[in-house]
Structures are given as C-alpha cells and as structure tokens.
Design a protein around this motif. Structure first.
Motif, short mmCIF file in Angstrom:
data_model
loop_
_atom_site.label_atom_id
_atom_site.label_comp_id
_atom_site.label_asym_id
_atom_site.label_seq_id
_atom_site.Cartn_x
_atom_site.Cartn_y
_atom_site.Cartn_z
N MET A 199 -31.17 -7.20 33.62
CA MET A 199 -30.71 -8.07 34.57
C MET A 199 -30.49 -7.16 35.85
SD MET A 199 -28.93 -10.87 34.14
CE MET A 199 -27.81 -11.13 32.67
N CYS A 200 -29.83 -6.06 35.54
CA CYS A 200 -29.57 -5.19 36.83
C CYS A 200 -29.97 -3.84 36.94
CB CYS A 200 -27.57 -5.16 36.99
SG CYS A 200 -27.12 -3.72 35.39
N ASN A 241 -22.92 -1.32 33.17
CA ASN A 241 -22.63 -1.39 34.34
C ASN A 241 -21.55 -2.57 34.42
OD1 ASN A 241 -22.46 -2.51 36.80
ND2 ASN A 241 -24.58 -2.75 37.38
N CYS A 259 -31.61 -1.77 32.27
CA CYS A 259 -30.84 -3.27 31.91
C CYS A 259 -31.87 -4.37 32.57
CB CYS A 259 -29.52 -3.55 32.44
SG CYS A 259 -28.80 -5.29 32.63
N CYS A 301 -24.83 -3.57 28.35
CA CYS A 301 -25.03 -2.77 29.64
C CYS A 301 -23.92 -2.23 30.13
CB CYS A 301 -25.56 -3.80 30.94
SG CYS A 301 -25.99 -2.91 32.52
N CYS A 336 -22.01 -6.09 35.24
CA CYS A 336 -23.06 -6.80 34.50
C CYS A 336 -22.56 -7.11 33.07
CB CYS A 336 -24.38 -5.76 34.53
SG CYS A 336 -25.56 -6.42 33.72
ZN LIG Z 1 -27.05 -4.50 33.78
#
Ligand SMILES: [Zn+2]
Length: 66
Positions: free
Chosen positions: A33-34, A6, A31, A4, A9
């Motif tokens: 996750m984020c 980010n 992603c 990712c 992240c």
């Molecule tokens: Zn992420």
C-alpha cells in the motif's frame, strides 16, 4: 498476519500478500500500500516449513544507520 508499521497506513497483510526479501539489512517486505519497509525474522519450524514473524524496527546486524 503482518501489519504495516507506518502509522498512517497500518494495513494488514497475509504472508502471501507480500514479497519477503533481503535488501542487505535483513529480511523485510515492503508494504504493497505505502511502500514502507517492514522487517521480519525467519523461523524454520520442526516440520520444515518456514515461518516469518514481523519484528519491531530493524534487525541488529550492525551499526549501519538508516
Ligand atoms: Zn503501509
């Protein structure tokens, strides 16, 4: 393996973990996750398989700004 982009992240994902799709500005995955957009480029290997490689930023498809 994707990572990712980010910076808060930086989760790592296998290609099977993410959904690659085209939202109109090139291929990307979000992603899990984020939710950050991570752009990828598609390559067709000689054996017919499809490989995706993560790219920095976005594909240069036009002047469209984010
Ligand atoms: Zn992420």
């Amino acid at each position: 393996m994707f990572k990712c982009r980010n910076q808060s992240c930086e989760a790592q994902w296998e290609q099977a973990d993410v959904v690659i799709k085209n939202e109109g500005q090139g291929l990307l995955f979000r992603c899990p996750m984020c939710g950050a957009r991570n752009y990828v480029e598609r390559f067709d290997a000689d054996d017919g398989s499809v490989v995706y490689e993560q790219i920095d930023g976005r594909p240069s498809l036009g002047p469209m700004a984010e």
